[in-house]
Design a protein around this motif. Structure first.
Motif, mmCIF file in Angstrom:
data_model
loop_
_atom_site.group_PDB
_atom_site.id
_atom_site.type_symbol
_atom_site.label_atom_id
_atom_site.label_comp_id
_atom_site.label_asym_id
_atom_site.label_seq_id
_atom_site.Cartn_x
_atom_site.Cartn_y
_atom_site.Cartn_z
ATOM 1 N N GLN A 122 44.773 38.132 50.759
ATOM 2 C CA GLN A 122 45.569 37.671 49.633
ATOM 3 C C GLN A 122 44.906 36.453 48.982
ATOM 4 O OE1 GLN A 122 47.918 39.567 48.909
ATOM 5 N NE2 GLN A 122 48.947 40.402 50.709
ATOM 6 N N PRO A 123 45.261 36.165 47.729
ATOM 7 C CA PRO A 123 44.744 34.949 47.086
ATOM 8 C C PRO A 123 45.208 33.704 47.831
ATOM 9 C CG PRO A 123 45.753 36.422 45.479
ATOM 10 C CD PRO A 123 46.116 36.958 46.825
ATOM 11 N N ASP A 124 44.429 32.636 47.725
ATOM 12 C CA ASP A 124 44.861 31.374 48.311
ATOM 13 C C ASP A 124 45.649 30.572 47.271
ATOM 14 O OD1 ASP A 124 43.032 30.016 46.620
ATOM 15 O OD2 ASP A 124 41.457 30.079 48.133
ATOM 16 N N SER A 125 46.241 29.478 47.702
ATOM 17 C CA SER A 125 47.013 28.600 46.830
ATOM 18 C C SER A 125 46.955 27.202 47.421
ATOM 19 C CB SER A 125 48.464 29.065 46.732
ATOM 20 O OG SER A 125 49.108 28.923 47.999
ATOM 21 N N LYS A 126 47.346 26.203 46.635
ATOM 22 C CA LYS A 126 47.348 24.838 47.147
ATOM 23 C C LYS A 126 48.268 24.710 48.353
ATOM 24 C CE LYS A 126 46.105 22.316 42.936
ATOM 25 N NZ LYS A 126 46.497 21.247 41.984
ATOM 26 N N LEU A 127 49.422 25.379 48.301
ATOM 27 C CA LEU A 127 50.356 25.312 49.422
ATOM 28 C C LEU A 127 49.744 25.911 50.682
ATOM 29 C CD1 LEU A 127 53.833 26.212 47.840
ATOM 30 C CD2 LEU A 127 53.140 24.026 48.848
ATOM 31 N N GLU A 128 49.083 27.049 50.517
ATOM 32 C CA GLU A 128 48.498 27.688 51.704
ATOM 33 C C GLU A 128 47.340 26.866 52.239
ATOM 34 O OE1 GLU A 128 46.799 31.944 53.330
ATOM 35 O OE2 GLU A 128 46.128 31.187 51.393
ATOM 36 N N ASP A 178 33.051 39.506 45.391
ATOM 37 C CA ASP A 178 34.506 39.514 45.606
ATOM 38 C C ASP A 178 34.840 39.751 47.075
ATOM 39 O OD1 ASP A 178 34.980 39.041 42.946
ATOM 40 O OD2 ASP A 178 35.424 41.131 42.442
ATOM 41 N N ALA A 179 34.112 40.672 47.702
ATOM 42 C CA ALA A 179 34.368 40.979 49.112
ATOM 43 C C ALA A 179 34.075 39.775 49.998
ATOM 44 C CB ALA A 179 33.528 42.176 49.543
ATOM 45 N N TYR A 180 32.971 39.079 49.707
ATOM 46 C CA TYR A 180 32.652 37.892 50.494
ATOM 47 C C TYR A 180 33.716 36.810 50.314
ATOM 48 C CZ TYR A 180 28.015 39.160 52.267
ATOM 49 O OH TYR A 180 26.977 39.742 52.949
ATOM 50 N N PHE A 181 34.246 36.651 49.097
ATOM 51 C CA PHE A 181 35.310 35.665 48.912
ATOM 52 C C PHE A 181 36.583 36.078 49.644
ATOM 53 C CE2 PHE A 181 32.689 33.702 45.632
ATOM 54 C CZ PHE A 181 32.995 32.362 45.828
ATOM 55 N N GLY A 182 36.854 37.377 49.725
ATOM 56 C CA GLY A 182 37.971 37.838 50.543
ATOM 57 C C GLY A 182 37.758 37.493 52.005
ATOM 58 N N LEU A 183 36.536 37.700 52.498
ATOM 59 C CA LEU A 183 36.189 37.323 53.869
ATOM 60 C C LEU A 183 36.440 35.828 54.074
ATOM 61 C CD1 LEU A 183 32.856 38.217 55.719
ATOM 62 C CD2 LEU A 183 33.764 35.916 55.726
ATOM 63 N N ILE A 184 35.965 35.012 53.124
ATOM 64 C CA ILE A 184 36.090 33.557 53.255
ATOM 65 C C ILE A 184 37.558 33.136 53.310
ATOM 66 C CG2 ILE A 184 35.744 31.385 51.993
ATOM 67 C CD1 ILE A 184 33.033 32.581 51.051
ATOM 68 N N ARG A 185 38.402 33.729 52.459
ATOM 69 C CA ARG A 185 39.819 33.358 52.479
ATOM 70 C C ARG A 185 40.453 33.660 53.832
ATOM 71 N NH1 ARG A 185 39.478 35.789 47.421
ATOM 72 N NH2 ARG A 185 40.646 37.645 48.082
ATOM 73 N N ASN A 186 40.175 34.851 54.375
ATOM 74 C CA ASN A 186 40.728 35.180 55.691
ATOM 75 C C ASN A 186 40.138 34.290 56.778
ATOM 76 O OD1 ASN A 186 42.572 37.170 55.007
ATOM 77 N ND2 ASN A 186 41.099 38.841 55.189
ATOM 78 N N ILE A 246 42.806 45.700 45.902
ATOM 79 C CA ILE A 246 44.040 45.798 46.669
ATOM 80 C C ILE A 246 45.173 45.179 45.862
ATOM 81 C CG2 ILE A 246 42.914 45.758 48.909
ATOM 82 C CD1 ILE A 246 43.552 42.805 49.090
ATOM 83 N N THR A 247 46.387 45.632 46.120
ATOM 84 C CA THR A 247 47.563 45.053 45.488
ATOM 85 C C THR A 247 48.003 43.865 46.320
ATOM 86 O OG1 THR A 247 48.221 47.214 44.696
ATOM 87 C CG2 THR A 247 49.918 45.495 44.740
ATOM 88 N N VAL A 248 48.206 42.713 45.671
ATOM 89 C CA VAL A 248 48.513 41.505 46.424
ATOM 90 C C VAL A 248 49.926 41.041 46.129
ATOM 91 C CG1 VAL A 248 46.124 40.772 46.501
ATOM 92 C CG2 VAL A 248 47.559 40.026 44.614
ATOM 93 N N ALA A 249 50.485 40.342 47.110
ATOM 94 C CA ALA A 249 51.833 39.803 46.982
ATOM 95 C C ALA A 249 51.783 38.400 46.405
ATOM 96 C CB ALA A 249 52.505 39.789 48.360
ATOM 97 N N ASP A 250 52.950 37.837 46.171
ATOM 98 C CA ASP A 250 53.042 36.458 45.721
ATOM 99 C C ASP A 250 52.421 35.553 46.784
ATOM 100 O OD1 ASP A 250 53.752 33.909 45.081
ATOM 101 O OD2 ASP A 250 55.885 34.326 44.773
ATOM 102 N N PRO A 251 51.364 34.808 46.447
ATOM 103 C CA PRO A 251 50.671 34.017 47.465
ATOM 104 C C PRO A 251 51.517 32.911 48.064
ATOM 105 C CG PRO A 251 49.836 33.499 45.267
ATOM 106 C CD PRO A 251 50.715 34.705 45.139
#
Length: 549
Positions: free
Chosen positions: A391-397, A208-216, A24-29
C-alpha cells in the motif's frame, strides 16, 4: 556510516532492468493494515520454476569495520598503503574515518561466491595491517574525543577533496563519534529473467516494483533488527557526552536489558534536522521531489556554521542534506551513477536498478561479519517484500513504523512488547513476526524448489526459532557471553577481534591470490593519479557542478 558519493563507486551493477509490475487496488492508507497478505499461488509458482531466474538473485556486500590498535583504541594511522587507494580501489575503501575500512564485493548470483570474495578481501586486509585489528562490533569503543577521529582522505583530486569535505560536514552537523558506528550494507536486485517471468517488462514498472518492495521493507524491517541485531550494549566511553536511558551492566558497559540493535536507535543514526523530513516512497517522482527539497532547503543551524571558514571548507553546503547519502534510512533505492552525475538525477533518468539494505549489524561471532544463513534469509525477506501487496505510505504510517523500529531497538526481546499494526490496532511482536515468517516460508519453499535445495527453508526455520526463543538472537548471545565470562563489552569485542585475526592468520591467501590483490592495489594508485592529473579547472567550479541538481 556514510557511503562515498563518488563517480568511481567501486561496485558495479549491470543495467539489466527493462520490466513491468502488476497494478494493484489499494485501500485508504490511513486505515490500512501493515500485516502481510497472502502471496498468490501464481507468484509462488513463478518463483519455484527453475527457468524463472530465481536461482540468479543478485547480491553484493559492503562491510564496514574500524581499525584499532592492539590496545583496542581507534587507529591514528593513515589508511595503509598496502591496501591501495581508498578513492579508486574496487574492493577496499574507507567510510567516514581514515580508520574505518569499507570492504566491497562484486555482484554475485550465488551467496557462497559473495562470501568467498568477502573472505578473500579480509585475508588481504589482515595481511596488510601491521599491529592492528578489525573491530568486530557495530558499536565502537575506545575512540577518544571527536578531534581524535581522523576523517577519510582521498588525495588531491577534486572528487577526493569533496569526499573529505562531505565527511567534515557530517562531523560538524552530527559529531564524528556517531559516524564511527559500522554495519553491513546488502545490495540486492532481481535478474532480467525473473522480472520477465513476473510479467514486468518496462523500466518504469521495475522502478514501481522496487518502491513497493521498499515500502514493505520499511514496514517490516523491525523483524531484521530482532533477528540479527547484535548491539545490545555499548562502552561507557561512547556515551560519555550523550544523553541516554541506558543502565550499567558492569563498570565499563551500558545496555538495555531487551535491546537488539542500539546502533539503529537514538544512539545511532538520528538527526533533528532529518526527523522533520517526509521522504515519500510512493513513487520515484514523489521520492525525487521530497529528496530534492531536502537537498536544496537551507537549515539554519547548519547555515550558522557557514561553508567556508578562514578559507577552509566546513561542509559542502548548508542544506538539510549535503548530498543524498546523508539521509539516514534502513533501505535506499539505487542506480549506478556516471561520472559527475548526482544519484537523484540517475534515478530520475534511468530508474531504480537495485536496493541497498542498511539496517544490518555486524555479527561479531562471524569473522567476516555476515554468514550464508543471513544472506539467504535477506533474499527471502526481500522477495517477500517485493511480491506482497504494498500500500502507499503516509506521514501517519511513517511515524508509526519509526515508533515500531525504536520499540524493537530498545525492547525487542521483551516478551510483552506490542507494536502498532495500524492506526487503531496493536499486535504482539511475536504474533506479527510469526505472521511474517509464514509468508517468508512460502517464498523460501519456492526458492528451494527453483534451486533444488532446502537451504532457504532451513534458514527460515532457524530464524523462526529465534522468535520462539529470544535467547537465540545475536543480541542475547552477546549479553550471555559477557555475563558468563564476566567481561565488559570492550573485552568481549577485543576477544572477538583477536579470534578473527588468528583465524585469518591460519587461513592466509595463496601466493597467487596475494600477488593478484597486490597488483590491484598498485593499479589503484595509478588510477588515482590519473584522476588528479585530469583536474585542471578550479575546485570551486567543480563543486558548483558537483552539487547541481
Amino acid at each position: 556510516m556514510v557511503v562515498a558519493y563518488c563517480a568511481s563507486t567501486p561496485y558495479f551493477w549491470r543495467p539489466i532492468f527493462r520490466l513491468a509490475w502488476n497494478q494493484i487496488t489499494v485501500a485508504d492508507p490511513s486505515t490500512q493494515s501493515s500485516a502481510p497478505n497472502q502471496i498468490s499461488e501464481r507468484i509462488l509458482n513463478i518463483l519455484a520454476a527453475p527457468e524463472s531466474g530465481s536461482q540468479k538473485l543478485q547480491r553484493g556486500i559492503e562491510k564496514e569495520s574500524l581499525r584499532v590498535n592492539l590496545q583496542g583504541e581507534l587507529s591514528r594511522q593513515t589508511h595503509p598503503e598496502t591496501l591501495g587507494s581508498p578513492l579508486t580501489h574496487p574492493e577496499i575503501t574507507t567510510d567516514f574515518s581514515e580508520a574505518q575500512l569499507e570492504l566491497i564485493t562484486d555482484v554475485h548470483d550465488n551467496p557462497q561466491a559473495c562470501l568467498t570474495q568477502l573472505t578473500n578481501i579480509h585475508q588481504f586486509v589482515h595481511q596488510g595491517i601491521d599491529q592492528e585489528l578489525l573491530w568486530p562490533s557495530s558499536m565502537p569503543c575506545l575512540v577518544g574525543n571527536d578531534e581524535d577521529i581522523p576523517l577519510g582522505q582521498y588525495g588531491t583530486s577534486h572528487i577526493g577533496r569533496a569526499k573529505t569535505i562531505y565527511r567534515h560536514g557530517l562531523g560538524v552537523r552530527y559529531g564524528r563519534l556517531m559516524q564511527t558506528i559500522s554495519g553491513i550494507h546488502y545490495n540486492f536486485s532481481l535478474p532480467t529473467e525473473l522480472w520477465q517471468a513476473l510479467g514486468i517488462h518496462s523500466q518504469d514498472d521495475v522502478t514501481d516494483a522496487y518502491f513497493g518492495l521498499i515500502r514493505n521493507f520499511r514496514r517490516w524491517s523491525w523483524l531484521l533488527l530482532y533477528l540479527f541485531g547484535a548491539s545490545p550494549a555499548v562502552c561507557r566511553s561512547f556515551t560519555k557526552n550523550i544523553q541516554h536511558q541506558l543502565t550499567e551492566i558492569d563498570e565499563g558497559s551500558q545496555y538495555l536489558p531487551h535491546a537488539t540493535s542500539l546502533r539503529m536507535g537514538p544512539l545511532g543514526y538520528q538527526s533533528n534536522a532529518q526527523s522533520a523530513l517526509h521522504i515519500s516512497y510512493n513513487s520515484l517522482g514523489e521520492y525525487a521531489r521530497s529528496m530534492q527539497s531536502a537537498l536544496t532547503t537551507d537549515y539554519q543551524p547548519y547555515a550558522n556554521h557557514g561553508v567556508l571558514l578562514d578559507g577552509h571548507y566546513q561542509q559542502l553546503n548548508t542544506a538539510i542534506l549535503q548530498i543524498e547519502n546523508e539521509f539516514y534510512g534502513t533501505i535506499r533505492p539505487k542506480r549506478t551513477i556516471r561520472t559527475g552525475e548526482r544519484p537523484i538525477n540517475a534515478l530520475r533518468e534511468r530508474g531504480v536498478e537495485y536496493v541497498e539494505v542498511r539496517c544490518m549489524d555486524l555479527n561479531p561471532f562471524v569473522p567476516i561479519g555476515i554468514d550464508a544463513q543471513t544472506i539467504r534469509f535477506l533474499d527471502v525477506f526481500l522477495i517477500t517484500c517485493l511480491v506482497a501487496q504494498s500500500q502507499p505510505d503516509s506521514k501517519l504510517e511513517i511515524a508509526r513504523l519509526q515508533a515500531n523500529q525504536l520499540a524493537v531497538v530498545e525492547r525487542g526481546r521483551d516478551p510483552d512488547l506490542v507494536l502498532q499494526l495500524n492506526e487503531s490496532e496493536e499486535i504482539s511482536l511475536r504474533r506479527w513476526a510469526i505472521d511474517l515468517m509464514s509468508q517468508c516460508r512460502q517464498v523460501a519453499q519456492a526458492l528451494d524448489q527453483a534451486n533444488n535445495t532446502t537451504t532457504y527453508r532451513d534458514t527460515t526455520d532457524i530464524q523462526t526459532q529465534k522468535i520462539n526463543d529470544p535467547e537465540l538472537t545475536p543480541s542475547a548471545q552477546v549479553l550471555k557471553q559477557m555475563r558468563e565470562e564476566k567481561i565488559p563489552f570492550f573485552r568481549f569485542s577485543m576477544n572477538k577481534a583477536v579470534e578473527h585475526a588468528e583465524y585469518f592468520a591460519r587461513t592466509p591467501l595463496s601466493p597467487d591470490q596475494l600477488a593478484d590483490m597486490r597488483q590491484v592495489a598498485e593499479h589503484s594508485f595509478t588510477a588515482q593519479k590519473e584522476i588528479e592529473a585530469a583536474d585542471t579547472r578550479p575546485f570551486e567550479e567543480f563543486l558548483e557542478e558537483y552539487l547541481s541538481l
